[in-house]
Design an enzyme around this catalytic site. Sequence first.
Site, mmCIF file in Angstrom:
data_model
loop_
_atom_site.group_PDB
_atom_site.id
_atom_site.type_symbol
_atom_site.label_atom_id
_atom_site.label_comp_id
_atom_site.label_asym_id
_atom_site.label_seq_id
_atom_site.Cartn_x
_atom_site.Cartn_y
_atom_site.Cartn_z
ATOM 1 N N GLU A 171 73.755 -62.891 -21.935
ATOM 2 C CA GLU A 171 72.901 -62.092 -20.883
ATOM 3 C C GLU A 171 71.744 -62.350 -21.274
ATOM 4 O O GLU A 171 71.298 -62.504 -22.343
ATOM 5 C CB GLU A 171 73.374 -60.457 -21.107
ATOM 6 C CG GLU A 171 74.771 -60.212 -20.751
ATOM 7 C CD GLU A 171 75.470 -58.843 -20.786
ATOM 8 O OE1 GLU A 171 74.494 -57.848 -20.927
ATOM 9 O OE2 GLU A 171 76.326 -58.639 -20.729
ATOM 10 N N CYS B 163 80.993 -58.690 -25.384
ATOM 11 C CA CYS B 163 81.991 -59.910 -25.486
ATOM 12 C C CYS B 163 82.040 -60.116 -27.265
ATOM 13 O O CYS B 163 83.417 -59.769 -27.631
ATOM 14 C CB CYS B 163 81.193 -61.088 -25.242
ATOM 15 S SG CYS B 163 81.293 -61.316 -23.284
ATOM 16 N N ARG C 288 76.237 -51.598 -23.860
ATOM 17 C CA ARG C 288 77.582 -51.666 -24.483
ATOM 18 C C ARG C 288 77.746 -52.131 -25.893
ATOM 19 O O ARG C 288 77.087 -53.260 -26.194
ATOM 20 C CB ARG C 288 78.523 -52.420 -23.537
ATOM 21 C CG ARG C 288 78.922 -51.801 -22.121
ATOM 22 C CD ARG C 288 79.889 -52.762 -21.455
ATOM 23 N NE ARG C 288 79.003 -53.827 -20.850
ATOM 24 C CZ ARG C 288 79.524 -54.733 -20.009
ATOM 25 N NH1 ARG C 288 80.809 -54.694 -19.638
ATOM 26 N NH2 ARG C 288 78.825 -55.627 -19.535
HETATM 27 C C1 UDX Z 1 77.964 -63.723 -25.828
HETATM 28 C C2 UDX Z 1 77.915 -65.319 -26.101
HETATM 29 O O1 UDX Z 1 76.888 -65.826 -26.957
HETATM 30 C C3 UDX Z 1 78.104 -66.279 -24.728
HETATM 31 O O2 UDX Z 1 78.177 -67.500 -25.134
HETATM 32 C C4 UDX Z 1 79.269 -65.534 -23.938
HETATM 33 O O3 UDX Z 1 79.504 -66.089 -22.817
HETATM 34 C C5 UDX Z 1 79.185 -64.154 -23.891
HETATM 35 O O4 UDX Z 1 79.127 -63.287 -25.384
HETATM 36 P P1 UDX Z 1 75.888 -62.240 -25.159
HETATM 37 O O5 UDX Z 1 77.003 -60.925 -25.433
HETATM 38 O O6 UDX Z 1 75.317 -62.164 -23.997
HETATM 39 O O7 UDX Z 1 76.602 -63.480 -25.250
HETATM 40 O O8 UDX Z 1 74.923 -61.925 -26.392
HETATM 41 P P2 UDX Z 1 74.570 -62.953 -27.552
HETATM 42 O O9 UDX Z 1 73.325 -63.684 -27.309
HETATM 43 O O10 UDX Z 1 75.647 -63.840 -27.986
HETATM 44 O O11 UDX Z 1 74.175 -61.754 -28.619
HETATM 45 C C6 UDX Z 1 75.240 -61.085 -29.201
HETATM 46 C C7 UDX Z 1 74.897 -59.786 -30.260
HETATM 47 O O12 UDX Z 1 74.501 -60.650 -31.360
HETATM 48 C C8 UDX Z 1 73.549 -59.292 -29.794
HETATM 49 O O13 UDX Z 1 73.562 -57.925 -30.166
HETATM 50 C C9 UDX Z 1 72.350 -60.033 -30.668
HETATM 51 O O14 UDX Z 1 71.259 -59.321 -30.950
HETATM 52 C C10 UDX Z 1 73.155 -60.253 -31.959
HETATM 53 N N1 UDX Z 1 72.701 -61.635 -32.424
HETATM 54 C C11 UDX Z 1 72.552 -62.652 -32.103
HETATM 55 C C12 UDX Z 1 72.287 -61.136 -33.950
HETATM 56 O O15 UDX Z 1 72.228 -59.947 -34.327
HETATM 57 N N2 UDX Z 1 71.761 -62.223 -34.805
HETATM 58 C C13 UDX Z 1 71.767 -63.570 -34.253
HETATM 59 O O16 UDX Z 1 71.306 -64.457 -34.819
HETATM 60 C C14 UDX Z 1 72.162 -63.899 -32.678
#
Ligand code: UDX
Length: 472
Positions: free
Chosen positions: A157, A265, A332
Site C-alpha cells: 500500500e 498482511c 488495520r
Molecule cells: C506488505 C508487503 O510488503 C507486500 O509485498 C504484500 O503484497 C502486502 O503486504 P503492506 O502491508 O502494504 O505490504 O506494507 P509494508 O510496506 O510491507 O509495511 C508493513 C508494516 O511494516 C508497516 O506498518 C510498516 O510501517 C512496517 N515496517 C516496514 C517497519 O516497521 N519497518 C520496516 O523496515 C519496514
Amino acid sequence: MRVSVVGLGYVGLVTAASLAEWGNDVVGIEADEARLTALKNGRMPIFEPGLDDLVRSNGIASRLRFVGPDGMADAVAGSDVVMVAVGTHDGNGGWQTDTISQTLDALVPLIRPGAALVIRSTLPPDYVATLGAYMASQSDPGERPIPTMLNPEFTREGTAIRDFMQPDRVVIGVVTDDDEVGRNALATMYEPSGAPIVVLPAVDASLGKLAANLFLATKISFANELAGICDTYGANVDNVVTSMSYDHRIGGAFLRPGVGFGGSCLPNQVTMTLLAAQAREVHAPLLAAVKQINEFQPRRVLIALRELLPELAGARIAVLGLTFKPDTDDVREAPAHKIVRHLTAAGARVVAYDPMPRARDAAMAGFPDLAVTASPMVAVSGADAVVLATEWRELRDLDWAAAAELARRPIIVDGRNALDPASMTAAGWTYHGFGRGTQQPATWAEPASIAAAEAAVLSLVPTASLGRSLAE
Ligand code: UDX
C-alpha cells in the site's frame, strides 16, 4: 487482451487500473453497492497515490469500466482472462474462504472456452490444494478443466501501482493448465513489466507469497530486537544496519526499527501461519518470537514515556499519525492504535492527528475518549510529550522548532526513527528514538501483563513442540 477483475479492494482496483493502463480492455466487477457507486461516480473508495488519475484517464479512454453483479455474466463471457481478487481475511486474525468459494461457484460456469481463470487473492495453502479437484469437478467428463492459475500479489500500500507495474518478479502458480493457455496469457499480460516470470505448482506459489511476507516480518522484528540491544550499549542502530546492508546476502530493506509492523498482511499472516503450524503440530518458534516482539513494540513507547515524564497518568500526549504506514488511509492493525489504547489505559489524555480524514474518523469511532484534531500543531499545543507513530512526510517536515514552543514539555518519542535526532535536539526537543543510543532498560515490563502476553504467544506453539525444543 480483454480482462475481468472480480473484487475491487486494494488489490483488485490496482490490478484493474494498471492492466487498463497497459492497454488492456478491463471490466471491474464489484458486489458492494457503495463501493461500486463511488467508482462509477469517479470517487475512489480507497486512498492509493496515483490510483485516482489512473482510473480517471483509463475510464476516459474506455479501457476501464465498472459493473455490479448484474453485469458479471456479460463481462466474464467476453473476457480472455478472468481475475479474482476477493478478500480472504476473517477480520479476526484468521482466513475465510467462503467469499472466494462462492465467487468461483458463480464465475466458473460463465468463463468461455479458451479463457483463463487467475486467482490473485492470498489463499491458505490447504485451500489451494483443493482447487485442482474443484476445477475438474466443474468440467464435463472427458473435457479439460479451465486453465486456472494463482498469481499472488506483492504490492505494498502506498506504492502499489509502481509495485504492480515494475515488480521484482511475477509468480504464476499452476492449478490446472494442460495446454499452457493460462501461463501464456499471463506471460503476455505481464510483458510490459519486463519482470522475470516464475512458474510453480500452485501450493508452492501460495507458500512463496506467504513466506515473502513472513520473512519481511522477521526482518522487522529482528531490527526491533537489535534496536533494544543497541540501546543497552548506547550504540546507534542506523549505523549498525548501514554496516550490515553492504553485505549482498543481507541488504538494508525492512530493517527499520520502531513501533512494529501493522497492516492487513504482515500481522495476520504471521498469526495465521502460527495457528496452522499449531494445528499440524509443526515447530515454529521463530514466528512465535516475531509475533511476540511485534506485539511488544508499541509498549516500548510507554516505557520511554515513563522514563521521560514525571507522571504518565493525567499527562497530555499527542500521537501523530494513525494509519499503519504513510500514504494510505488504512488503519488495520495500526501500531498507532495500540499506542493510543496503552496510553489511555495508563491514564494519559491523548490527542491524535493524521493527515488522512478517513483515518481521523476511524480513530474517533474506535476510541470514544480520544481527542482528534485536524492540525498537528493543535495536537502538539500544551502536550507533555509527542509520539510520532506514522512517518507521514507532512510530519517529518513539520516546523519542529515552532512545535517545541507550543508543547508544554518538548519531549518526543520517534516511533519510526524518522526524524534526525541532532536537528530535533537543536530545535529544542528531548529526543527518544529506537536503538539510537538512548539508554533505556530493554527489559522493563509490567510483569503481569508481559507474562500474560508471553503466555498468549506461547499458547500458539504446540506444547509437544515446545517440549521437544527444550529437550534439544
Ligand atoms: C506488505 C508487503 O510488503 C507486500 O509485498 C504484500 O503484497 C502486502 O503486504 P503492506 O502491508 O502494504 O505490504 O506494507 P509494508 O510496506 O510491507 O509495511 C508493513 C508494516 O511494516 C508497516 O506498518 C510498516 O510501517 C512496517 N515496517 C516496514 C517497519 O516497521 N519497518 C520496516 O523496515 C519496514
